[in-house]
Write an enzyme that holds these catalytic residues in place. Structure first.
Site, PDB file in Angstrom:
ATOM      1  N   GLN A 114       0.705  -1.198  -0.048  1.00 33.74           N
ATOM      2  CA  GLN A 114       0.065   0.045  -0.086  1.00 33.74           C
ATOM      3  C   GLN A 114       0.907   1.223   0.211  1.00 33.74           C
ATOM      4  OE1 GLN A 114      -2.199   2.768  -0.285  1.00 33.74           O
ATOM      5  NE2 GLN A 114      -3.610   1.357   0.815  1.00 33.74           N
ATOM      6  N   ARG A 138      -0.243   4.440   0.352  1.00 41.87           N
ATOM      7  CA  ARG A 138      -0.333   5.416   1.314  1.00 41.87           C
ATOM      8  C   ARG A 138      -0.030   4.996   2.863  1.00 41.87           C
ATOM      9  NH1 ARG A 138      -3.460   9.474   2.419  1.00 41.87           N
ATOM     10  NH2 ARG A 138      -4.526   9.679   0.171  1.00 41.87           N
ATOM     11  N   SER A 147     -20.468   7.006   7.733  1.00 40.19           N
ATOM     12  CA  SER A 147     -21.081   6.765   6.617  1.00 40.19           C
ATOM     13  C   SER A 147     -21.248   5.288   6.160  1.00 40.19           C
ATOM     14  CB  SER A 147     -20.418   7.258   5.522  1.00 40.19           C
ATOM     15  OG  SER A 147     -20.895   7.117   3.963  1.00 40.19           O
ATOM     16  N   GLU A 176      -8.117   0.275   1.303  1.00 41.48           N
ATOM     17  CA  GLU A 176      -7.520   0.176   2.705  1.00 41.48           C
ATOM     18  C   GLU A 176      -8.444   1.028   3.762  1.00 41.48           C
ATOM     19  OE1 GLU A 176      -3.932   0.072   5.640  1.00 41.48           O
ATOM     20  OE2 GLU A 176      -3.577   0.071   3.579  1.00 41.48           O
ATOM     21  N   GLU A 188      -3.511   1.496  -9.098  1.00 41.06           N
ATOM     22  CA  GLU A 188      -4.733   1.871  -8.565  1.00 41.06           C
ATOM     23  C   GLU A 188      -4.891   2.896  -7.647  1.00 41.06           C
ATOM     24  OE1 GLU A 188      -7.569  -1.150  -7.835  1.00 41.06           O
ATOM     25  OE2 GLU A 188      -6.944  -2.592  -9.278  1.00 41.06           O
TER      26      GLU A 188
END
Length: 302
Positions: A54, A56, A70, A96, A129
């Site tokens: 990942q 991030r 949400s 994630e 992505e």
């Protein structure tokens, strides 16, 4: 509504298929693979592990809580993407934040697209992505590009084709990694923009980069001001000073005293410009919504 219910029921049915050891799917050519790979399946959230590839690394806690709220109200609208790594074991490829927020809410299952990929393919999928996301900061994007070059052995030209970006754009991001780590952190925290970083990187000496960075933050220099300062730096005789486009104005003693008091009280950089008659302005930089709220509470009590 009926279609949504039908899709959820189908997802649960595929989930049961994945838990059947007699139908363990290891490749796209295996029996029933076409029913699972590329389809949305309700997976046990505990059967999913975080993707080590990942790109991030920063997850804003407040934004994550908002997403969790949400999901609590509406559910996971956009499925995550995972790859199958073992029997009933999966690894995140993308999503994630949705995965973390779903765990915060306490969901037992989460809708997921299933893919079958090896480590290299998973790394490439995750990086490509995630690069397309709008909320990655410039340094995260630059690091993702560098990983694709180093670990997937892509040239900048091939990388350009793979991510759909001009080669010059990729080069500009990669150059940010030549900045001192302190300045890279400043970009990630929002103290300065990518435009500032692109200007500063033209200064090779790291200590002089930091000197200009401090002036940008302290004096609120624009990108154009910064570019001019870099040009002046290269035109200077010895190349060790960092002049700026703004004239240095001596802060009156009364303003300097207030500046020191505010700096200590707010625990942040304070810049005061004032004339001897008392007219001037105060600049208080902040690097995140949380920092702004902290300063607001200290100043207003709310």
């Amino acid at each position: 509504m009926a279609k949504a219910t039908q899709k959820q029921a189908l997802g649960r049915g595929l989930s049961a298929l994945l838990k059947d050891p007699d139908n363990d799917i290891k490749s796209a050519s295996d029996k029933n693979a076409d029913k699972v790979v590329g389809n949305i399946v309700e997976l046990d959230i505990d059967a999913i592990e975080v993707n080590p590839f990942q790109p991030r690394s920063n997850f804003n806690d407040e934004a994550l809580q908002e997403l969790a709220s949400s999901i609590r109200e509406l559910g996971v609208i956009q499925p995550i993407t995972v790859r199958k790594i073992d029997f009933n074991q999966f690894q995140l490829v993308s999503g994630e934040r949705r995965y973390r927020a779903s765990k915060l809410v306490g969901l037992d299952t989460i809708p997921a697209y299933i893919r079958i990929a090896n480590d290299q393919e998973s790394l490439e999928m995750a990086l490509v992505e995630n690069i397309q996301r709008q909320d990655l900061d410039p340094i995260e994007i630059a690091l993702s590009y560098q990983r694709l070059i180093d670990e997937i052995n892509l040239t900048q030209e091939k990388l350009s084709d793979r991510v759909g970006k001009k080669r010059s754009t990729i080069t500009n991001y990669l150059r940010l990694l030549r900045l001192d780590p302190i300045i890279q952190t400043g970009i990630r925290d929002g103290f300065l923009s990518m435009g500032h970083g692109r200007a500063i990187v033209n200064i090779e000496k790291k200590s002089d980069q930091i000197a200009l960075y401090e002036k940008i933050v302290g004096q609120g220099l624009s990108v154009r001001d910064t570019e001019a300062a870099v040009k002046a730096y290269h035109n200077s005789k010895n190349g060790t000073t960092v002049p700026t486009t703004q004239k240095t104005i001596e802060v009156p003693k009364f303003a300097k005293k207030s500046q020191d008091i505010l700096k200590e009280y707010l625990s942040t950089t304070i810049d005061i410009k004032s004339s001897e008659k008392g007219k001037g302005k105060i600049t208080i930089p902040f690097g995140s919504k949380e920092e702004l709220k902290r300063l607001q509470k200290l100043i207003t009590g709310e």
